[in-house]
Design a protein around this motif. Structure first.
Motif, mmCIF file in Angstrom:
data_model
loop_
_atom_site.group_PDB
_atom_site.id
_atom_site.type_symbol
_atom_site.label_atom_id
_atom_site.label_comp_id
_atom_site.label_asym_id
_atom_site.label_seq_id
_atom_site.Cartn_x
_atom_site.Cartn_y
_atom_site.Cartn_z
ATOM 1 N N THR A 6 6.463 4.760 -6.857
ATOM 2 C CA THR A 6 5.342 3.886 -6.513
ATOM 3 C C THR A 6 5.805 2.611 -5.815
ATOM 4 N N LEU A 20 0.343 9.313 2.790
ATOM 5 C CA LEU A 20 -1.084 9.615 2.936
ATOM 6 C C LEU A 20 -1.292 10.922 3.682
ATOM 7 N N GLY A 52 0.826 -1.198 0.000
ATOM 8 C CA GLY A 52 0.000 0.000 0.000
ATOM 9 C C GLY A 52 0.863 1.251 0.000
ATOM 10 N N VAL A 53 0.384 2.259 0.711
ATOM 11 C CA VAL A 53 1.014 3.567 0.704
ATOM 12 C C VAL A 53 1.591 3.824 2.088
ATOM 13 N N GLY A 77 6.699 3.048 -1.858
ATOM 14 C CA GLY A 77 5.799 3.531 -0.828
ATOM 15 C C GLY A 77 4.814 4.609 -1.221
ATOM 16 N N LEU A 78 4.868 5.070 -2.486
ATOM 17 C CA LEU A 78 3.894 6.073 -2.910
ATOM 18 C C LEU A 78 2.601 5.401 -3.363
ATOM 19 N N MET A 79 1.570 6.221 -3.497
ATOM 20 C CA MET A 79 0.303 5.714 -4.013
ATOM 21 C C MET A 79 0.390 5.535 -5.520
#
Lengths: 344, 344, 344, 344
Positions: free
Chosen positions: A204, A20, A14-15, A207-209
């Motif tokens: 991505t 977030l 996920g992120v 750890g990025l969305m």
């Protein structure tokens, strides 16, 4: 299954919570779209902190776009891009590089996932012959698609080879953070200082969305890239939400700590795998990937519990990836299952 | 300036809180990438609730991509797409439709931003002549780029015209929600039931962070669209975060309440504008846009405080857009400034 | 040097006198352009005589165009074309196939210049996976680029393999006449009857001034080819002058006698070469090409008198081609020079 | 019908006898293919005689290719080409310019078939805006598609306008010879001296079998054109037969006498038409085309005897072209038929 973590890909994670948070904080009022906003300017400044002045940075949605648009900026359609046979641009982008650039991608045999000057040289022929595409870009991936890492000198001599011939070096850095961590380099040392001309900077998988950057180390190469990106369907209207992801990743060492953790987990996974005699580590574990040869009949049985990719069917090799959120416990649970499968 | 709200574009707004919540809730553990995850399946099911069975839905990053990839699915490069001169695909996508489809876009004169059967018929020539591109797609925008809304019957007869000739109708629905609200239609009534073949379903302008959908109302048209999307650089790895945005938008009437609010604000803005004698409403205000002719020298003075776009320089027309988060106070503040500028 | 004849390529020859006559005879009055003339209709009928009914034939300017436009008719841009690494489409067309079709060409290792079902099968992977181009066309060359000839059964099983998978077979027949002569086949037996779907029928290398044909053996594959050709910049206005060349070639057995002569001369050249111990024949001489390994230092010395192509620099292999107008004396003169160079 | 001559198009004519002779004379022995032969060098030198030094010349098969490849050399895919709505590149090339360059062609309203600085200026917008294609080429046709001829000054100011903005002028010279004759100019005076950057030099409509040239007046623009041509499927293997056509056309004033004759015949045809009160000359007859408005019901009746094109169905306008081989008797016979049809 939702809350479980597996080893299929670092993009199955996920992120990161800090990302977030950054998104939520940017959700204030109106700002101009398409990159003319203060969030984007601030994120670009952050890239300049890491990579130095005289660069140009553009945010795009995904890694395929970062690669394809980078190549578009460097080529005309009669050019060729030299890359490994296992390169993401060669095998995993559904022909987008050929489709969008018009260029031929020339696959160069590359044990260990790395190009060498020798292999590139032998693929550079037909120079000046109108019947042949003209070599223009050497495309490398760092860390490579098989989880290995080029030594700095290996990239430096490829860059020198390229520049002596009027060619460019593009680096697919979907996992550049993992490589830099392995080598103890800064992001600049791992790219620009080695002669790389254009970088697909990956976020991505770290750890990025969903946000990547194309970074040009010579401004003139980027001269018309605004149009290339828009025409390439990669211009975000609410750009701020991509910008803040990338800025947060480059702040407070998050890029490094995320990648470092993923690499360490891969090392741990490697150790556990080495304890199981029926398994064989296929490539040096230098980033966050572990490639394992395992008995064919085991593969599908383990896959019943954990989805992952069969890398090479003929050779019965699978790929296991660690990510920023992989835990030691995840690895223990997973290798326990593998062991049980083996002995059941 | 961050927390202010303006009238430049509905994509200058941020993200609706329910959307951010949906994203945060989806951030649990690992799921398979590229759309093979339960979030995506659930979002697709939500589209089927709205649009009915026998559809195919694909998520993409932005509206340009939704349009361009829709057209790619419907055409070969010797085809032509008929559209208005003010169509987003014709004027605002930096030639991406031509670049990616290879097709010619034929601009059809269209007062009020709408195609009519008469205007389309006169642009349909050279049928069967090898020297000419062959008309294949009628491309309409609903609500239109000038804030007007096609009556259902206007779309129905365009669809009939198209289908009688083996052509297709593509609807650029960046603001389809605003139109459906105006017409009191469901999303299905506003699209599929009128004969539309493929829809670019807009989310970003209606409160999402960034997600659009391509919706095919005949499954066979989508047969190879997975490859079209990937090759078009529009396949998200962490698809779940796009899927949950769209699902949330289609849940609990959020699409409708957001659009309804934006439309109401535009009506209020129109009212306020009509009170100022030096300003003239140029197009009927039927969705969330207000086009205003104003004295040339005023424009830049108001722009000093509020960024917005000059729509037609020659005719001194500007565009003001309302969004899901526009407040009555925003409008009062803005029109007060306009009035002051006028009389200062 | 003008009146001399060499061995560089069968396209270094001029035009067969019967072809020039046919052109001169067609130079009467006005006829409608672009293929709507009686000469073109007559030439098409001649193709039907040779290849049977239910075909579609289109004339184009050169072999690259015949190949590229054939592939365009058979593919969408996310498809892949499988071919040998030595295929003309892969190495000698400056990337035109990729550029125009958008497809990836996948090079298959092919000793002897021929594809086999085994080699093709191992290159057919990623079927149904959105990240991968989808194999669509098997592209073979007959006679091959190294002067060998597929046995009929070899083509038949490739066709069967293709059709079982919804794929097509394209045959680059720049030298199909030479192959048919070798095999004692009619043109139809050498192509359509073996399951070939689309043929690039070569004329230029067999005595024409410049004309090739794309022949579809299933009419529906050609449905929109008129537009493909025009958009591909291959529609001749004065089509009659291409049509009469092809008709003359297919009349009175000219295609066969020209090719037969060229093949015989290659056999004679082979014999002479075999008498020179320092030279080695590299591929079976089955058509009109002779590939010879010769001492490196000799190559440039012979090239001073006769231009020809170095086929493989590393392996010191050269290519000598015979054509419809090669004479026994030409071969004696040439091999005499080679011998003298060797012993001087 | 073979030996008859009509008025459908100047490309319905055959080949001038001097051209056929030149082809026959070049049919001697072998020469190297693809343009590396003495015939091609000699033809290029002939172009230099006419157009001056420091040019680059490339031969291609047809006019569409000359235009499309010229534009390819001048553009990247995010550029726009401005041209008249009646331009051959806009309406008669089946979208090949868009397909091959990726660019948008922007149609500029142009009464009389000519661009003006005013019309071009109003089409030049969105400069520097990433959402818009960037104007790059002004494409003009001389003589125009409606048989009119730009005055030299009209072209000169378009060139100046272009160059001041970093844009280029491409001239589609399918009938440049007819225009030069009308204006009493040399070929250089009619093109290069007016600021034209790249010329599509037409041969086929002026008596050749099939050969056109792309002429660059700045060498650097042609830097990679060899690859553009090959990748554009326009490289002839037996180039000598195209070269000698063009050389013969440029020798002994053949280009001028052919064009002059065609123009004179058009003038004669115009005179005859003016004698018939029911017919109306629609455009000034300044080259070899006569556009005539005639009663609708007459058109098909005349077409039963003579094929020609309906230029504008709505306005009942037809196009009659004269060619190098049109005779006075042809015109008398034709206008007699027209008259008889009218009064029968």
């Amino acid at each position: 299954m939702k809350a479980a973590r597996g080893f299929a890909s670092d993009n199955n994670a996920g992120v990161h919570p800090q990302i977030l948070n950054a998104i939520a904080e940017a959700n204030q009022g109106h700002v101009v779209g398409y990159g003319e906003d203060p969030y984007t300017r601030s994120a670009v400044a952050k890239f300049e902190e890491h990579f130095g002045d005289e660069i140009e940075v553009f945010f795009v949605f995904n890694g395929t776009a970062a690669n394809v648009l980078s190549l578009t900026a460097l080529t005309r359609s009669y050019h060729a891009v030299l890359c490994t046979q296992s390169a993401h641009i060669y095998t995993d982008e559904c022909g987008a590089p050929e489709r969008f650039t018009g260029c031929k991608l020339i696959p160069v045999p590359s044990p260990g996932g790395k190009l060498t000057v020798e292999s590139v040289r032998s693929a550079c022929h037909g120079i000046g012959d109108q019947h042949h595409v003209q070599p223009r870009v050497i495309g490398i991936t760092q860390a490579t698609e098989v989880g290995t890492v080029y030594a700095p000198e290996e990239i430096r001599i490829l860059s020198r080879f390229a520049h002596e011939r009027g060619m460019f070096v593009h680096l697919d850095g979907a996992r550049i953070a993992n490589a830099a961590v392995t080598l103890g380099q800064s992001l600049r040392e791992a790219t620009r200082d080695l002669g790389v001309d254009v970088l697909s900077f990956g976020g991505t998988k770290n750890g990025l969305m969903g946000a990547e950057a194309v970074v040009f180390f010579e401004k003139e190469l980027a001269e018309n890239f605004l149009y290339v990106r828009k025409q390439g369907m990669q211009l975000a209207s609410k750009m701020r939400f991509m910008a803040v992801q990338l800025e947060a990743l480059l702040s407070n060492g998050l890029w490094r700590s995320n990648a470092c953790h993923a690499n360490q987990m891969a090392k741990l996974l490697e150790e556990e795998v080495r304890k199981i005699p029926q398994l064989e580590i296929v490539y040096p574990v230098e980033a966050n990937a572990v490639f394992v040869r395992m008995p064919r009949e085991m593969i599908s049985r383990v896959q019943e519990q954990y989805f992952f990719y069969l890398w090479n069917e003929e050779q019965s090799v699978v790929r296991w990836m660690c990510s920023f959120d992989t835990s030691e416990e995840d690895i223990r649970k997973f290798t326990k299952l593998v062991r049980e499968t083996l002995y059941s």
